[in-house]
Design a protein around this motif. Sequence first.
Motif, PDB file in Angstrom:
ATOM      1  N   LEU A 126       0.852  -1.189   0.000  1.00 56.87           N
ATOM      2  CA  LEU A 126       0.000   0.000   0.000  1.00 56.87           C
ATOM      3  C   LEU A 126       0.885   1.235   0.000  1.00 56.87           C
ATOM      4  O   LEU A 126       1.943   1.245   0.634  1.00 56.87           O
ATOM      5  CB  LEU A 126      -0.908   0.018   1.231  1.00 56.87           C
ATOM      6  N   HIS A 127       0.440   2.286  -0.699  1.00 54.48           N
ATOM      7  CA  HIS A 127       1.253   3.492  -0.788  1.00 54.48           C
ATOM      8  C   HIS A 127       0.391   4.729  -0.569  1.00 54.48           C
ATOM      9  O   HIS A 127      -0.469   5.062  -1.386  1.00 54.48           O
ATOM     10  CB  HIS A 127       1.934   3.581  -2.154  1.00 54.48           C
ATOM     11  N   LYS A 128       0.588   5.368   0.579  1.00 52.26           N
ATOM     12  CA  LYS A 128      -0.036   6.651   0.898  1.00 52.26           C
ATOM     13  C   LYS A 128      -1.550   6.667   0.609  1.00 52.26           C
ATOM     14  O   LYS A 128      -2.060   7.504  -0.147  1.00 52.26           O
ATOM     15  CB  LYS A 128       0.679   7.784   0.158  1.00 52.26           C
ATOM     16  N   VAL A 129      -2.236   5.744   1.235  1.00 54.78           N
ATOM     17  CA  VAL A 129      -3.694   5.665   1.097  1.00 54.78           C
ATOM     18  C   VAL A 129      -4.338   6.667   2.053  1.00 54.78           C
ATOM     19  O   VAL A 129      -4.041   6.695   3.248  1.00 54.78           O
ATOM     20  CB  VAL A 129      -4.194   4.242   1.412  1.00 54.78           C
ATOM     21  N   ASP A 130      -5.226   7.500   1.514  1.00 56.55           N
ATOM     22  CA  ASP A 130      -6.001   8.463   2.304  1.00 56.55           C
ATOM     23  C   ASP A 130      -7.485   8.133   2.130  1.00 56.55           C
ATOM     24  O   ASP A 130      -7.974   8.074   0.998  1.00 56.55           O
ATOM     25  CB  ASP A 130      -5.754   9.900   1.841  1.00 56.55           C
ATOM     26  N   LEU A 131      -8.177   7.936   3.247  1.00 55.97           N
ATOM     27  CA  LEU A 131      -9.594   7.584   3.162  1.00 55.97           C
ATOM     28  C   LEU A 131     -10.293   7.939   4.465  1.00 55.97           C
ATOM     29  O   LEU A 131      -9.809   7.610   5.545  1.00 55.97           O
ATOM     30  CB  LEU A 131      -9.745   6.081   2.885  1.00 55.97           C
ATOM     31  N   ASN A 132     -11.427   8.621   4.359  1.00 56.22           N
ATOM     32  CA  ASN A 132     -12.282   8.909   5.503  1.00 56.22           C
ATOM     33  C   ASN A 132     -13.602   8.176   5.318  1.00 56.22           C
ATOM     34  O   ASN A 132     -14.212   8.241   4.245  1.00 56.22           O
ATOM     35  CB  ASN A 132     -12.545  10.409   5.648  1.00 56.22           C
ATOM     36  N   ILE A 133     -14.054   7.491   6.364  1.00 55.09           N
ATOM     37  CA  ILE A 133     -15.296   6.727   6.300  1.00 55.09           C
ATOM     38  C   ILE A 133     -16.224   7.217   7.409  1.00 55.09           C
ATOM     39  O   ILE A 133     -15.825   7.308   8.574  1.00 55.09           O
ATOM     40  CB  ILE A 133     -15.020   5.220   6.444  1.00 55.09           C
ATOM     41  N   ARG A 134     -17.454   7.530   7.040  1.00 59.08           N
ATOM     42  CA  ARG A 134     -18.404   8.089   7.986  1.00 59.08           C
ATOM     43  C   ARG A 134     -19.092   7.002   8.808  1.00 59.08           C
ATOM     44  O   ARG A 134     -19.207   5.850   8.380  1.00 59.08           O
ATOM     45  CB  ARG A 134     -19.455   8.927   7.246  1.00 59.08           C
ATOM     46  N   GLU A 135     -19.569   7.392   9.966  1.00 57.58           N
ATOM     47  CA  GLU A 135     -20.346   6.500  10.832  1.00 57.58           C
ATOM     48  C   GLU A 135     -21.553   5.970  10.068  1.00 57.58           C
ATOM     49  O   GLU A 135     -22.299   6.720   9.432  1.00 57.58           O
ATOM     50  CB  GLU A 135     -20.820   7.265  12.064  1.00 57.58           C
ATOM     51  N   GLY A 136     -21.742   4.635  10.081  1.00 56.65           N
ATOM     52  CA  GLY A 136     -22.898   4.030   9.439  1.00 56.65           C
ATOM     53  C   GLY A 136     -22.785   3.860   7.947  1.00 56.65           C
ATOM     54  O   GLY A 136     -23.745   3.422   7.302  1.00 56.65           O
ATOM     55  N   GLU A 137     -21.631   4.151   7.376  1.00 52.52           N
ATOM     56  CA  GLU A 137     -21.468   4.058   5.924  1.00 52.52           C
ATOM     57  C   GLU A 137     -21.169   2.614   5.509  1.00 52.52           C
ATOM     58  O   GLU A 137     -20.607   1.837   6.271  1.00 52.52           O
ATOM     59  CB  GLU A 137     -20.328   4.974   5.475  1.00 52.52           C
ATOM     60  N   PHE A 138     -21.566   2.270   4.285  1.00 49.88           N
ATOM     61  CA  PHE A 138     -21.235   0.969   3.706  1.00 49.88           C
ATOM     62  C   PHE A 138     -20.266   1.225   2.551  1.00 49.88           C
ATOM     63  O   PHE A 138     -20.629   1.808   1.535  1.00 49.88           O
ATOM     64  CB  PHE A 138     -22.489   0.251   3.193  1.00 49.88           C
ATOM     65  N   ILE A 139     -19.019   0.781   2.727  1.00 49.41           N
ATOM     66  CA  ILE A 139     -17.962   0.973   1.735  1.00 49.41           C
ATOM     67  C   ILE A 139     -17.599  -0.370   1.128  1.00 49.41           C
ATOM     68  O   ILE A 139     -17.412  -1.360   1.849  1.00 49.41           O
ATOM     69  CB  ILE A 139     -16.697   1.581   2.389  1.00 49.41           C
ATOM     70  N   THR A 140     -17.491  -0.452  -0.194  1.00 54.03           N
ATOM     71  CA  THR A 140     -16.908  -1.632  -0.816  1.00 54.03           C
ATOM     72  C   THR A 140     -15.567  -1.241  -1.426  1.00 54.03           C
ATOM     73  O   THR A 140     -15.387  -0.117  -1.898  1.00 54.03           O
ATOM     74  CB  THR A 140     -17.816  -2.248  -1.896  1.00 54.03           C
ATOM     75  N   VAL A 141     -14.622  -2.186  -1.381  1.00 53.23           N
ATOM     76  CA  VAL A 141     -13.274  -1.971  -1.897  1.00 53.23           C
ATOM     77  C   VAL A 141     -13.021  -3.002  -2.983  1.00 53.23           C
ATOM     78  O   VAL A 141     -13.192  -4.210  -2.765  1.00 53.23           O
ATOM     79  CB  VAL A 141     -12.213  -2.100  -0.792  1.00 53.23           C
ATOM     80  N   ILE A 142     -12.616  -2.532  -4.157  1.00 49.05           N
ATOM     81  CA  ILE A 142     -12.422  -3.415  -5.300  1.00 49.05           C
ATOM     82  C   ILE A 142     -11.132  -3.027  -6.016  1.00 49.05           C
ATOM     83  O   ILE A 142     -10.696  -1.869  -5.942  1.00 49.05           O
ATOM     84  CB  ILE A 142     -13.648  -3.354  -6.253  1.00 49.05           C
ATOM     85  N   GLY A 143     -10.518  -3.981  -6.672  1.00 44.78           N
ATOM     86  CA  GLY A 143      -9.274  -3.718  -7.389  1.00 44.78           C
ATOM     87  C   GLY A 143      -8.635  -5.024  -7.808  1.00 44.78           C
ATOM     88  O   GLY A 143      -9.089  -6.104  -7.425  1.00 44.78           O
ATOM     89  N   PRO A 144      -7.553  -4.958  -8.581  1.00 40.43           N
ATOM     90  CA  PRO A 144      -6.896  -6.175  -9.073  1.00 40.43           C
ATOM     91  C   PRO A 144      -6.364  -7.027  -7.918  1.00 40.43           C
ATOM     92  O   PRO A 144      -6.101  -6.528  -6.822  1.00 40.43           O
ATOM     93  CB  PRO A 144      -5.733  -5.639  -9.925  1.00 40.43           C
ATOM     94  N   SER A 145      -6.179  -8.315  -8.184  1.00 37.02           N
ATOM     95  CA  SER A 145      -5.580  -9.201  -7.184  1.00 37.02           C
ATOM     96  C   SER A 145      -4.199  -8.676  -6.796  1.00 37.02           C
ATOM     97  O   SER A 145      -3.427  -8.244  -7.648  1.00 37.02           O
ATOM     98  CB  SER A 145      -5.457 -10.618  -7.736  1.00 37.02           C
TER      99      SER A 145
END
Length: 258
Positions: free
Chosen positions: A25-44
């Motif tokens: 992983l390289h310099k990942v920035d992410l904010n996730i709100r209370e009660g949010e549903f996030i999906t994460v997708i990308g190459p293997s």
Amino acid sequence: MAETLLNITALSKSFDTAKGRVEALHKVDLNIREGEFITVIGPSGCGKSTLLRIIAGLDGQYSGTITLAGQNITGPGIDKGFIFQEHRLFPWLTVEKNIAADLSLRNPEVRRKVDELIELVKLGGFEKAYPKELSGGMAQRVAIARALLRNPRVLLLDEPFGALDAFTRAHMQDVLLDIWRRNQTTMIFVTHDIDEAVFLANRVVILKPRPGQIKSIVPIDLPYPRKKTTSSFQELRLRVLKLLDSLDELELTDGAGI
């Protein structure tokens, strides 16, 4: 708008391998709100599971900062639930005892909570069943109930439906959304399935190939319940697909001349 629950800033992670140091992983920035549903997708191999493990507190060797409800994540805790692709149930325990895990069902509060969760995941009548007597989807429902027992602030799901057949997978997506709507637990769900990513999420996070970086975050402004056959769903699915296709082109360009 709900407050930010999870804050990830400049998160980087590297591994030592036989071929040398590899950055996952390289310099990942992410904010996730209370009660949010996030999906994460990308190459293997782009670091999706690594990201979940760091959030869960299972891996502390990284750079950057990550906080949950304003507190640094320093290790595993009851505020974070984790569900793997395989259910990991104890084969010698019944459904209700698997959900209770290390807690005693003789405790009235534990008994009440386990009964509530059995109803929530729609396993009434299977309380005394053993894992070998359950279908794959039912076993994963037990795993979800167990992860929810201690009321985690965030539920982390690492391709939990990947081994299920298409019909059971679709059913489990509906079950999970029903649980999310009732509990409003923040969920971060890793998947390789574009339809699943769009069907479940408030936002889809797309990671680039290794080292994993955020390529794009796609808001999914569709009301629930969703139908995968609608034109609006298909338009968003196509948008995510095009972004993933562009990653293949990027990988080929980056690899040119090597």
